[in-house]
Scaffold this active site. Structure first.
Site, PDB file in Angstrom:
ATOM      1  N   CYS A 190      -5.202   8.514   9.478  1.00  0.00           N
ATOM      2  CA  CYS A 190      -5.222   7.823  10.771  1.00  0.00           C
ATOM      3  C   CYS A 190      -5.015   8.819  11.905  1.00  0.00           C
ATOM      4  CB  CYS A 190      -4.095   6.805  10.850  1.00  0.00           C
ATOM      5  SG  CYS A 190      -4.478   5.233  10.111  1.00  0.00           S
TER       6      CYS A 190
ATOM      7  N   ARG B 214      -8.729  -0.468   4.555  1.00  0.00           N
ATOM      8  CA  ARG B 214      -7.847   0.544   3.962  1.00  0.00           C
ATOM      9  C   ARG B 214      -6.490  -0.063   3.602  1.00  0.00           C
ATOM     10  NH1 ARG B 214      -6.441   4.833   7.683  1.00  0.00           N
ATOM     11  NH2 ARG B 214      -5.029   5.147   5.969  1.00  0.00           N
TER      12      ARG B 214
ATOM     13  N   ILE C 286       8.353   6.936  16.745  1.00  0.00           N
ATOM     14  CA  ILE C 286       8.013   7.685  15.517  1.00  0.00           C
ATOM     15  C   ILE C 286       6.777   8.565  15.716  1.00  0.00           C
ATOM     16  CG2 ILE C 286       7.507   7.516  13.049  1.00  0.00           C
ATOM     17  CD1 ILE C 286      10.155   6.249  13.526  1.00  0.00           C
TER      18      ILE C 286
ATOM     19  N   ASP D 185       4.885   0.578  11.962  1.00  0.00           N
ATOM     20  CA  ASP D 185       3.667  -0.046  11.433  1.00  0.00           C
ATOM     21  C   ASP D 185       3.504  -1.505  11.876  1.00  0.00           C
ATOM     22  OD1 ASP D 185       2.918   2.283  10.249  1.00  0.00           O
ATOM     23  OD2 ASP D 185       3.431   1.702   8.209  1.00  0.00           O
TER      24      ASP D 185
ATOM     25  N   LYS E 166       0.840  -1.211   0.000  1.00  0.00           N
ATOM     26  CA  LYS E 166       0.000   0.000   0.000  1.00  0.00           C
ATOM     27  C   LYS E 166       0.868   1.252   0.000  1.00  0.00           C
ATOM     28  CE  LYS E 166      -1.739   1.810   3.932  1.00  0.00           C
ATOM     29  NZ  LYS E 166      -1.573   3.268   4.058  1.00  0.00           N
ATOM     30  N   ASN E 167       1.891   1.268   0.849  1.00  0.00           N
ATOM     31  CA  ASN E 167       2.676   2.498   1.014  1.00  0.00           C
ATOM     32  C   ASN E 167       3.599   2.797  -0.168  1.00  0.00           C
ATOM     33  OD1 ASN E 167       1.422   2.959   3.398  1.00  0.00           O
ATOM     34  ND2 ASN E 167       3.199   2.561   4.707  1.00  0.00           N
TER      35      ASN E 167
ATOM     36  N   ARG F 251      -4.416  10.788   4.478  1.00  0.00           N
ATOM     37  CA  ARG F 251      -3.315  11.719   4.628  1.00  0.00           C
ATOM     38  C   ARG F 251      -2.393  11.756   3.406  1.00  0.00           C
ATOM     39  NH1 ARG F 251       0.354  14.273   8.051  1.00  0.00           N
ATOM     40  NH2 ARG F 251       2.426  13.751   7.331  1.00  0.00           N
TER      41      ARG F 251
ATOM     42  N   ARG G 195       0.804  14.569  13.327  1.00  0.00           N
ATOM     43  CA  ARG G 195       1.234  14.353  11.946  1.00  0.00           C
ATOM     44  C   ARG G 195       1.228  15.623  11.102  1.00  0.00           C
ATOM     45  NH1 ARG G 195      -0.881   8.646   9.730  1.00  0.00           N
ATOM     46  NH2 ARG G 195       1.154   8.511   8.816  1.00  0.00           N
ATOM     47  N   PRO G 196       2.144  16.550  11.399  1.00  0.00           N
ATOM     48  CA  PRO G 196       2.175  17.814  10.654  1.00  0.00           C
ATOM     49  C   PRO G 196       2.748  17.654   9.240  1.00  0.00           C
ATOM     50  CG  PRO G 196       3.994  17.701  12.227  1.00  0.00           C
ATOM     51  CD  PRO G 196       3.195  16.450  12.413  1.00  0.00           C
ATOM     52  N   VAL G 197       2.696  18.752   8.459  1.00  0.00           N
ATOM     53  CA  VAL G 197       3.271  18.729   7.099  1.00  0.00           C
ATOM     54  C   VAL G 197       4.355  19.802   6.947  1.00  0.00           C
ATOM     55  CG1 VAL G 197       1.325  17.670   5.895  1.00  0.00           C
ATOM     56  CG2 VAL G 197       1.339  20.144   6.237  1.00  0.00           C
ATOM     57  N   ASP G 198       4.861  20.316   8.075  1.00  0.00           N
ATOM     58  CA  ASP G 198       5.856  21.397   8.005  1.00  0.00           C
ATOM     59  C   ASP G 198       7.098  21.011   7.195  1.00  0.00           C
ATOM     60  OD1 ASP G 198       6.234  19.563  10.142  1.00  0.00           O
ATOM     61  OD2 ASP G 198       7.697  20.876  11.088  1.00  0.00           O
ATOM     62  N   LEU G 199       7.521  19.756   7.279  1.00  0.00           N
ATOM     63  CA  LEU G 199       8.746  19.366   6.579  1.00  0.00           C
ATOM     64  C   LEU G 199       8.507  19.196   5.077  1.00  0.00           C
ATOM     65  CD1 LEU G 199      10.185  16.902   9.249  1.00  0.00           C
ATOM     66  CD2 LEU G 199      10.755  19.304   8.875  1.00  0.00           C
TER      67      LEU G 199
HETATM   68  C1  UD1 Z   1       4.502   6.844   6.309  1.00  0.00           C
HETATM   69  C2  UD1 Z   1       3.626   5.628   6.143  1.00  0.00           C
HETATM   70  C3  UD1 Z   1       3.142   5.137   7.502  1.00  0.00           C
HETATM   71  C4  UD1 Z   1       4.328   4.908   8.431  1.00  0.00           C
HETATM   72  C5  UD1 Z   1       5.252   6.127   8.474  1.00  0.00           C
HETATM   73  C6  UD1 Z   1       6.539   5.893   9.251  1.00  0.00           C
HETATM   74  C7  UD1 Z   1       2.583   5.932   3.980  1.00  0.00           C
HETATM   75  C8  UD1 Z   1       1.333   6.153   3.200  1.00  0.00           C
HETATM   76  N1  UD1 Z   1       2.473   5.974   5.302  1.00  0.00           N
HETATM   77  O1  UD1 Z   1       3.714   7.862   6.911  1.00  0.00           O
HETATM   78  O2  UD1 Z   1       2.424   3.916   7.308  1.00  0.00           O
HETATM   79  O3  UD1 Z   1       3.872   4.645   9.732  1.00  0.00           O
HETATM   80  O4  UD1 Z   1       5.628   6.518   7.132  1.00  0.00           O
HETATM   81  O5  UD1 Z   1       7.238   4.821   8.706  1.00  0.00           O
HETATM   82  O6  UD1 Z   1       3.626   5.662   3.414  1.00  0.00           O
HETATM   83  N2  UD1 Z   1       6.684  14.686  10.570  1.00  0.00           N
HETATM   84  C9  UD1 Z   1       6.821  16.022  10.914  1.00  0.00           C
HETATM   85  N3  UD1 Z   1       6.625  16.955   9.940  1.00  0.00           N
HETATM   86  C10 UD1 Z   1       6.316  16.609   8.668  1.00  0.00           C
HETATM   87  C11 UD1 Z   1       6.184  15.255   8.312  1.00  0.00           C
HETATM   88  C12 UD1 Z   1       6.380  14.303   9.300  1.00  0.00           C
HETATM   89  O7  UD1 Z   1       7.104  16.359  12.063  1.00  0.00           O
HETATM   90  O8  UD1 Z   1       6.143  17.508   7.827  1.00  0.00           O
HETATM   91  C13 UD1 Z   1       6.874  13.670  11.627  1.00  0.00           C
HETATM   92  C14 UD1 Z   1       5.629  12.818  11.861  1.00  0.00           C
HETATM   93  O9  UD1 Z   1       4.730  13.451  12.733  1.00  0.00           O
HETATM   94  C15 UD1 Z   1       6.237  11.573  12.467  1.00  0.00           C
HETATM   95  C16 UD1 Z   1       7.572  11.450  11.726  1.00  0.00           C
HETATM   96  O10 UD1 Z   1       7.846  12.741  11.190  1.00  0.00           O
HETATM   97  O11 UD1 Z   1       6.496  11.765  13.830  1.00  0.00           O
HETATM   98  C17 UD1 Z   1       7.580  10.451  10.608  1.00  0.00           C
HETATM   99  O12 UD1 Z   1       6.509  10.736   9.705  1.00  0.00           O
HETATM  100  P1  UD1 Z   1       6.570  10.285   8.182  1.00  0.00           P
HETATM  101  O13 UD1 Z   1       7.758   9.383   7.988  1.00  0.00           O
HETATM  102  O14 UD1 Z   1       6.481  11.462   7.304  1.00  0.00           O
HETATM  103  O15 UD1 Z   1       5.256   9.389   8.062  1.00  0.00           O
HETATM  104  P2  UD1 Z   1       4.215   9.357   6.865  1.00  0.00           P
HETATM  105  O16 UD1 Z   1       4.938   9.559   5.579  1.00  0.00           O
HETATM  106  O17 UD1 Z   1       3.067  10.201   7.179  1.00  0.00           O
END
Ligand code: UD1
Length: 429
Positions: free
Chosen positions: A126, A408, A338, A316, A22-23, A102, A131-135
């Protein structure tokens, strides 16, 4: 809303075919926005998230054609998906669609890279932490994208195109790495990503992008270099097997006992997970067909495990391991590094009689002799399947409610388990 009824206590014996990941499927589908030619994906799993993303892409004007089973295919063979983003008619991804999943936020990168603009709602998905998007936004800004946040939407503009740059992530992020990759492939000049995610799904997407004409080196390591190109073409790519589904069924066998071959699984995609399972007393071997998992009679040994980015133990699989440890002979410690708030399964596992205490980001699991069947509620995708694992070993009947979370991310879960002797039944309502 569908429910799943499980009568526990049966060991698992047989073959479980592992589906496409899926991912990887979700970002691969999103990568189709980068080209006006057709991208063909093989081994696409039948999942609610895939259907949802089809809808989201359809809103941008993307045509998706799916071919399912053909003569000679087994009933579990993945689907083939033809995706054509020849004409993008809309660069807005609305709240109603993005809030359901997401990962759909990631369309922002290919849309701004190809069209020079995108307006995407802040994501949902989920409920595991903030789970921010700042990065993701930082990565786009490093490539020259102007960002404005207005009324719950991120508006990205790059009227003169993107330019290569240096992106250094302060923490490892899968979503950030996907975003950086998909934007940088069409940027003018060279981009270097430091502290990139090394997850196999990132490598799979980079492989597909290279087939489409991108120039990416270093995917699968913490430093990825991208030489921007002006245009990408169509390609054909087969989605890699799902390492989380693999680990989940391996834990199910560890829990119930039995002997199962996970066909199509690749051990190198989850070595840390398999090592932990070996510590618990399970026999794991790589075969020509995939991975064979056996536990016959011996008890389950406790473990001390922390989740961390690839190649370490994946977040996961944390909930599934916790379910397994509820039956261990002794006390285990499982630390989640994480995501905050990824322990929603703890109170549901307690309904089966599990003894788990939380101490900050660590769960202390005291193994019990037996679990008893109970009605429980699925909360998020991976938490839901941990309840299935517990129910498979619990005495008597369990009813798992709100199984749309399972749909899902797990293809034909009940069929795969029933084929190995489990007593599992979906009750549709
Ligand atoms: C993806 C996977 C999810 C998995 C996760 C970690 C998909 C669809 N989902 O989620 O199943 O659990 O990787 O292996 O592939 N973070 C920030 N700012 C950001 C982005 C992330 O602080 O802008 C933080 C998140 O809150 C979290 C950490 O970084 O604590 C890792 O997140 P990330 O690796 O980005 O997870 P996803 O890509 O959302």
């Amino acid at each position: 809303m569908d429910r799943i009824r499980i009568v526990g206590g049966k060991p698992l014996h047989g073959i479980i075919p592992i589906s496409g990941a899926k991912n990887a499927t979700l970002p691969l589908m999103i990568a189709s926005l980068l080209t006006d030619q057709t991208l063909i994906l093989d081994n696409v799993p039948r999942l609610a998230d895939v259907i949802n993303l089809q809808r989201i892409l359809g809103n941008h004007g993307v045509d998706v054609m799916l071919s399912g089973k053909r003569p000679g295919d087994s009933e579990y063979q993945g689907q083939t998906m033809h995706i054509s983003a020849a004409r993008i008619v809309d660069t807005t991804a609305p709240y109603e669609l993005v809030s359901k999943m997401r990962a759909s936020f990631w369309v922002i990168a290919p849309l701004v890279a190809r069209m020079g603009e995108a307006k995407v709602s802040l994501p949902g998905g989920c409920a595991i932490g903030t789970r921010p998007v700042d990065l993701l936004i930082m990565a786009l800004e490093r490539l020259g994208v102007e960002i404005e946040i207005d009324a719950g939407y991120v508006i990205a503009r790059a009227p003169k195109g993107l330019r290569g740059g240096e992106i250094k992530f302060p923490k490892v992020t899968v979503s950030g790495t996907h975003t950086a990759l998909m934007a940088a492939v069409l940027a003018n000049g060279k981009t270097q990503i430091e502290n990139a995610a090394c997850e196999p799904e990132v490598t799979d997407v980079a492989d597909c992008l290279n087939k489409m004409g991108a120039k990416i080196t270093g995917a699968g390591t913490p430093t990825i270099t991208i030489e921007g190109v002006s245009k990408l073409s169509g390609a054909r790519h087969s989605v890699l097997p799902d390492r989380i589904e693999t680990g989940t069924y391996a834990m199910a066998v560890a829990m119930t006992g039995g002997d199962v071959t996970l066909s199509g699984a690749r051990p190198e995609l989850l070595q840390a997970g398999l090592d932990v399972l070996t510590q618990t007393g399970v026999e794991i071997s790589a075969t020509n067909a995939g991975i064979r998992v056996r536990r016959n009679g011996s008890g389950i040994s406790p473990v001390d495990v922390s989740t961390a980015p690839f190649p370490a133990f994946p977040t996961d699989l944390q909930a599934q391991l916790m379910a397994l440890m509820t039956r261990a002979k002794g006390t285990s410690r499982i630390t989640e590094t994480i995501f905050e708030n990824r322990f929603m399964h703890v109170q549901e596992l307690a309904r089966f009689g599990a003894r788990i205490q939380l101490d900050g980001e660590t769960a202390i699991v005291e193994g019990v002799n037996k679990l008893k069947g109970a009605p429980v509620m699925a909360t998020d995708l991976r938490a839901s399947v941990s309840l299935v694992i517990a129910a498979l070993a619990a005495e008597g009947e369990s009813m798992i409610n709100r199984v749309y979370h399972l749909d899902r991310g797990f293809e034909r879960l009940e069929d795969k388990l029933v084929a190995c002797g489990a007593q599992v039944e979906r009750i549709s309502s």
